[in-house]
Structures are given as C-alpha cells and as structure tokens.
Design an enzyme around this catalytic site. Sequence first.
Site, PDB file in Angstrom:
ATOM      1  N   MET A  19      -1.408  52.532 131.924  1.00 32.52           N
ATOM      2  CA  MET A  19      -1.631  51.133 131.873  1.00 32.52           C
ATOM      3  C   MET A  19      -1.566  50.475 133.461  1.00 32.52           C
ATOM      4  O   MET A  19      -0.921  50.680 134.245  1.00 32.52           O
ATOM      5  CB  MET A  19      -0.376  50.558 130.994  1.00 32.52           C
ATOM      6  CG  MET A  19      -0.308  49.061 131.017  1.00 32.52           C
ATOM      7  SD  MET A  19       0.425  48.122 132.431  1.00 32.52           S
ATOM      8  CE  MET A  19       1.962  47.776 131.663  1.00 32.52           C
ATOM      9  N   HIS A  66       0.414  46.885 138.934  1.00 34.06           N
ATOM     10  CA  HIS A  66      -0.386  45.510 138.944  1.00 34.06           C
ATOM     11  C   HIS A  66      -1.255  46.081 140.182  1.00 34.06           C
ATOM     12  O   HIS A  66      -0.890  46.901 141.218  1.00 34.06           O
ATOM     13  CB  HIS A  66       0.553  44.524 139.666  1.00 34.06           C
ATOM     14  CG  HIS A  66       1.401  43.857 138.471  1.00 34.06           C
ATOM     15  ND1 HIS A  66       2.783  44.369 138.568  1.00 34.06           N
ATOM     16  CD2 HIS A  66       1.361  42.950 137.778  1.00 34.06           C
ATOM     17  CE1 HIS A  66       3.367  43.796 137.757  1.00 34.06           C
ATOM     18  NE2 HIS A  66       2.432  42.775 136.894  1.00 34.06           N
ATOM     19  N   GLU A  94       1.205  39.951 126.411  1.00 35.72           N
ATOM     20  CA  GLU A  94       2.694  40.005 126.533  1.00 35.72           C
ATOM     21  C   GLU A  94       3.185  38.669 126.656  1.00 35.72           C
ATOM     22  O   GLU A  94       2.707  37.977 127.557  1.00 35.72           O
ATOM     23  CB  GLU A  94       2.801  40.884 127.772  1.00 35.72           C
ATOM     24  CG  GLU A  94       4.614  40.800 127.946  1.00 35.72           C
ATOM     25  CD  GLU A  94       4.969  41.686 129.466  1.00 35.72           C
ATOM     26  OE1 GLU A  94       4.022  42.525 129.993  1.00 35.72           O
ATOM     27  OE2 GLU A  94       6.239  41.487 129.864  1.00 35.72           O
ATOM     28  N   ASP A 150      10.306  48.287 131.771  1.00 32.86           N
ATOM     29  CA  ASP A 150      10.010  47.184 132.431  1.00 32.86           C
ATOM     30  C   ASP A 150      11.412  46.448 132.885  1.00 32.86           C
ATOM     31  O   ASP A 150      11.893  45.304 132.179  1.00 32.86           O
ATOM     32  CB  ASP A 150       9.080  46.359 131.712  1.00 32.86           C
ATOM     33  CG  ASP A 150       8.657  45.119 132.697  1.00 32.86           C
ATOM     34  OD1 ASP A 150       8.959  45.071 133.963  1.00 32.86           O
ATOM     35  OD2 ASP A 150       8.097  43.899 132.345  1.00 32.86           O
ATOM     36  N   ASP A 206      15.853  41.561 132.579  1.00 34.87           N
ATOM     37  CA  ASP A 206      15.139  42.817 132.873  1.00 34.87           C
ATOM     38  C   ASP A 206      16.135  44.049 133.187  1.00 34.87           C
ATOM     39  O   ASP A 206      15.954  44.822 133.893  1.00 34.87           O
ATOM     40  CB  ASP A 206      14.199  42.746 133.844  1.00 34.87           C
ATOM     41  CG  ASP A 206      12.782  41.838 133.528  1.00 34.87           C
ATOM     42  OD1 ASP A 206      12.633  41.912 132.323  1.00 34.87           O
ATOM     43  OD2 ASP A 206      12.169  41.491 134.241  1.00 34.87           O
ATOM     44  N   HIS A 259      11.942  39.347 126.384  1.00 36.44           N
ATOM     45  CA  HIS A 259      11.071  37.890 126.543  1.00 36.44           C
ATOM     46  C   HIS A 259      11.444  37.521 124.853  1.00 36.44           C
ATOM     47  O   HIS A 259      11.525  36.243 124.819  1.00 36.44           O
ATOM     48  CB  HIS A 259       9.677  38.312 126.784  1.00 36.44           C
ATOM     49  CG  HIS A 259       9.418  38.692 128.051  1.00 36.44           C
ATOM     50  ND1 HIS A 259       8.058  38.842 128.656  1.00 36.44           N
ATOM     51  CD2 HIS A 259      10.112  38.912 129.136  1.00 36.44           C
ATOM     52  CE1 HIS A 259       8.174  39.438 129.861  1.00 36.44           C
ATOM     53  NE2 HIS A 259       9.444  39.146 130.063  1.00 36.44           N
ATOM     54  N   ASP A 262      15.344  35.763 132.556  1.00 39.01           N
ATOM     55  CA  ASP A 262      14.800  37.232 132.174  1.00 39.01           C
ATOM     56  C   ASP A 262      15.518  38.078 132.876  1.00 39.01           C
ATOM     57  O   ASP A 262      15.336  38.184 134.132  1.00 39.01           O
ATOM     58  CB  ASP A 262      13.504  37.011 132.596  1.00 39.01           C
ATOM     59  CG  ASP A 262      12.584  38.348 131.950  1.00 39.01           C
ATOM     60  OD1 ASP A 262      13.138  38.991 131.362  1.00 39.01           O
ATOM     61  OD2 ASP A 262      11.484  38.611 132.558  1.00 39.01           O
ATOM     62  N   GLU A 322       8.244  42.400 124.925  1.00 42.02           N
ATOM     63  CA  GLU A 322       9.245  42.892 125.664  1.00 42.02           C
ATOM     64  C   GLU A 322      10.476  42.577 125.119  1.00 42.02           C
ATOM     65  O   GLU A 322      10.390  41.289 124.678  1.00 42.02           O
ATOM     66  CB  GLU A 322       8.736  42.350 127.062  1.00 42.02           C
ATOM     67  CG  GLU A 322      10.174  42.663 128.115  1.00 42.02           C
ATOM     68  CD  GLU A 322      10.031  42.090 129.405  1.00 42.02           C
ATOM     69  OE1 GLU A 322       8.791  42.544 130.043  1.00 42.02           O
ATOM     70  OE2 GLU A 322      11.044  41.580 130.065  1.00 42.02           O
ATOM     71  N   ASP A 381       0.503  45.783 143.541  1.00 38.15           N
ATOM     72  CA  ASP A 381       1.635  46.837 143.612  1.00 38.15           C
ATOM     73  C   ASP A 381       1.460  48.023 144.400  1.00 38.15           C
ATOM     74  O   ASP A 381       1.844  48.386 145.118  1.00 38.15           O
ATOM     75  CB  ASP A 381       2.343  47.545 142.367  1.00 38.15           C
ATOM     76  CG  ASP A 381       2.741  46.442 141.347  1.00 38.15           C
ATOM     77  OD1 ASP A 381       3.229  45.099 141.933  1.00 38.15           O
ATOM     78  OD2 ASP A 381       2.819  46.671 140.160  1.00 38.15           O
ATOM     79  N   LYS A 429       6.047  35.598 126.741  1.00 38.07           N
ATOM     80  CA  LYS A 429       7.435  35.264 127.286  1.00 38.07           C
ATOM     81  C   LYS A 429       7.421  33.591 127.118  1.00 38.07           C
ATOM     82  O   LYS A 429       6.452  32.856 127.367  1.00 38.07           O
ATOM     83  CB  LYS A 429       7.299  35.609 128.641  1.00 38.07           C
ATOM     84  CG  LYS A 429       8.789  35.357 129.308  1.00 38.07           C
ATOM     85  CD  LYS A 429       8.780  36.032 130.593  1.00 38.07           C
ATOM     86  CE  LYS A 429       9.897  35.798 131.552  1.00 38.07           C
ATOM     87  NZ  LYS A 429      10.128  36.249 132.825  1.00 38.07           N
ATOM     88  N   ASP A 436       7.404  46.980 126.178  1.00 36.87           N
ATOM     89  CA  ASP A 436       8.341  46.989 127.537  1.00 36.87           C
ATOM     90  C   ASP A 436       9.628  46.913 127.223  1.00 36.87           C
ATOM     91  O   ASP A 436      10.130  46.219 126.437  1.00 36.87           O
ATOM     92  CB  ASP A 436       7.844  45.652 128.320  1.00 36.87           C
ATOM     93  CG  ASP A 436       6.676  45.782 129.145  1.00 36.87           C
ATOM     94  OD1 ASP A 436       5.945  46.830 129.176  1.00 36.87           O
ATOM     95  OD2 ASP A 436       6.548  44.822 129.964  1.00 36.87           O
TER      96      ASP A 436
HETATM   97  C1  GLT Z   1       6.545  40.912 135.505  1.00 43.90           C
HETATM   98  C2  GLT Z   1       6.949  40.341 134.328  1.00 43.90           C
HETATM   99  C3  GLT Z   1       6.859  41.643 133.357  1.00 43.90           C
HETATM  100  C4  GLT Z   1       5.592  42.064 133.145  1.00 43.90           C
HETATM  101  C5  GLT Z   1       5.002  42.593 134.247  1.00 43.90           C
HETATM  102  C6  GLT Z   1       3.310  42.894 134.063  1.00 43.90           C
HETATM  103  S1  GLT Z   1       5.216  41.692 135.752  1.00 43.90           S
HETATM  104  O1  GLT Z   1       7.576  41.580 136.068  1.00 43.90           O
HETATM  105  O2  GLT Z   1       8.301  39.994 134.310  1.00 43.90           O
HETATM  106  O3  GLT Z   1       7.441  41.210 132.041  1.00 43.90           O
HETATM  107  O4  GLT Z   1       5.437  42.832 132.100  1.00 43.90           O
HETATM  108  O5  GLT Z   1       2.413  41.901 134.385  1.00 43.90           O
HETATM  109 MN    MN Z   2      11.055  40.524 131.739  1.00 45.16          MN
HETATM  110 MN    MN Z   3       7.186  42.925 130.786  1.00 39.61          MN
END
Ligand code: GLT
Ligand code: MN
Ligand code: MN
Length: 389
Positions: free
Chosen positions: A90, A56, A183, A289, A259, A222, A257, A219, A59, A185, A247
């Site tokens: 990216m 980002h 993306e 991600d 991750d 998500h 979420d 992702e 970041d 979610k 992702d």
């Molecule tokens: C954030 C989010 C991710 C996205 C990122 C890109 S930021 O961490 O949870 O899923 O991919 O904006």
């Molecule tokens: Mn996520």
């Molecule tokens: Mn993501």
Amino acid sequence: MSVMYQPKKEDKFTFGLWTVGNRGRDPFGDEVRAGATPIEAVRRLAELGAYGVNLHDNDLVPINATAGERDRIVAEFKTVLDDTGMKVPMATTNLFYHPVFRDGAFTSNDPAIRAYAVQKAMRGIDLGVELGAELYVFWGGREGAEVDAAKDPVSAVKRMREALNFLCEYVMDQGYKMRFCLEAKPNEPRGDIYLPTTGAMLGFIATLAHPEMVGLNPEVAHEQMAGLCFHHAVAQAIDAGKLWHIDLNAQKPGRFDQDLRFASEGYKGAFFLVKLLEDNGYDGPRHFDAHPYRTESDQGIWDFAAGCMRSYLILKEKVRQFNADPEIQEAYREANPTDPDLEALIESYDRPKAETLKAMDWDPEELAQRRLAYERLDQLTFELVTGAR
Ligand code: GLT
Ligand code: MN
Ligand code: MN
C-alpha cells in the site's frame, strides 16, 4: 518467547514507514527519539517477520527533492526491498503536513491547491506502482473545517468526489493495477473532518463514477475516538465487499488519536476484531498504523513492532480456541436458534409468503420468555481471553 507466536510472511503484517519512523513529537512537545529511517525500517521489520511496509510519498522522498534525488532514493529503497523480500502493498499521499494543505487538499477552497493536490496524488500513485503497491489509501487529514462560515460542506463532498473520480480515471488510463481505499477519521488535526466515519465513506463510495475501484481502510482508533464500535464498522465493510485494507492500533475512547500498539487497550474489542477478520477469511494486509509510546527510546521501537504482531497472533490463537471450545460453542448455538421454515419465510419477499406471515399468530409474551443466557457466554469469553480457561 514462544515460537507459536512468531510472525510469518503469510500473516501479511505490515507497518507504515511513519509508524516505526515516528519521533514522538506531539502538539506540546518535541521529538524524543530519532525514529527508524526507511532503510532501517525495512531491514529490522524483515528480521521481525513482517511482510512489508507502506509509505506516504514524502516518507521516502522529501517534498522538495529533485527528479534525480527522487530516483536515487527510490532505487536504493528498492534494493533493500529486494534484499529482504519485503513488499510495499500500500502507498498513500501526504496531503496534510505541508502548510499549503492547512485548509484542505482536495477540498481546499483554492482551485490551485486542489490542482496541486491531485498532481501530488498522481505522482504518489506512480511511486506506489513503481514499488509494487496495488492499494492506494486516501486519508484526508486536512479535509475539514473549523470555520464553517468559510466553507460549504456540500461543495467539499463534491470536490472530494471529483478528485477521486479524476484519479480513478488516471489509474485506468495508465493501465495500473491499483485500487483505492478511503480512511475516515472524525476530527484531528481538523476540528471536524468531512466523511467522518467508515459508514459515511461507504455511502460516499456508492456516489463515485467507479465504485468498484474504491474500498475502505478503516482504523481502530478513528472509529473509537467517536465512541463507535470498531468491529461493527468493519463488519459492514466486509458485508459490502469493501474491506481491502485495515489500520490496526488501539485507543482509549474519547481521547485524541492515540495510535497505540495493537491490542494494548480494549482487549475484548481487539479479540472480536481479530475473530471477525479471521472467521471471515480477510486476506488483505494486516497493517499496524500505530507508534511507540512517547516515553520510548529508539530501542523501544522494535519492542513496539514485535508486540503488535505477537498480540495479533495471540488473539488469533484465542479465536481458534473460542471456535473449538465445546462449552462456548454450545452456549453460542443456544443464543442463535435456527428454524429453516421461518427463515425461508422472511429471507425474501413474495406475496404468498407475506400473506402467510400476516396471518400467523404470534404471542409476544411467550416469545419474550425465551432465555438469553448471555451472562455465561460472556464470562466464558472473558475467561478464555484472559487465559483463565
Ligand atoms: C497519519 C494518520 C493515519 C493514516 C496515515 C495515512 S497518515 O499517520 O494518522 O491514520 O492512516 O495517510
Ligand atoms: Mn490514527
Ligand atoms: Mn490510519
């Protein structure tokens, strides 16, 4: 550890700076580790065999940096990229962290906030281009609502469209070689986020002024948060020619979420995801991600990163074995009968074919008797993935 699973540049493994930089903060608890700095992330990930990092705008460059500070930070970062041969395939904009975005960025009701968000995205695109990125992700984390009385969801989608159309024109006007990936979610951090699934994004892309410039960044977590089958969503993206970025992580369905480290949950789904990507020749970045468990220290960050890549390569090897296994392939062929004459009849319409088909004498009772020996195939798959085979 076997060298067979040693990541190489051509595997195109990437990590967001925010992933290895994650400090383990959550809504109920504070930071538990320092997280990797951008420079450290590039160096350590390069040593582990990654291809690059994604970021980002904020970041790397703090939101309140002066132009001079920005240029110094970017120059230093580019030096490390050059030293290590790491790429930035990216980039993306942080349109969710600062309080200004607490009720949305591109879909905010306030035109000043929408304008600021588009300006921030233009500057983020400039930064991405400067670092060599050719893909730009839009994750609209705050583009949603809790109070539907305050926001019109049709206007929200229109505003999202206006922003993306504006930014596509900006990219073309600048002569940048840059494509966008959306993306989805379903929720978190908002109660409900607009365009909540990969399928919704796909429908939305078709309504844009330059749909050819816009693809997807699905992702794992998500889609699974909503209880959906991730690899089916990815299959639809592949079919539409829109899978330009992905992702990778893991998630227990029905949770926040998470991750998690790639493939740490749902081994079977992860296997079929890798199979889908590999069998279909996906050649974009394989972006993790995810972030280390909150229980981890700074040292654990690198176990986490190595684990993501190693798990992908293990599953890739399992895919190769699956595709080469005579018994599995025989079972697969049995499950996928062919009949060229019938296939030619129904693959596309013309009137004679329609008349032939209408006149045919099908016996559903007889068709229903055909065996679908999926128990054996599924058990063989389990044994292969678990290493029993
Ligand atoms: C954030 C989010 C991710 C996205 C990122 C890109 S930021 O961490 O949870 O899923 O991919 O904006
Ligand atoms: Mn996520
Ligand atoms: Mn993501």
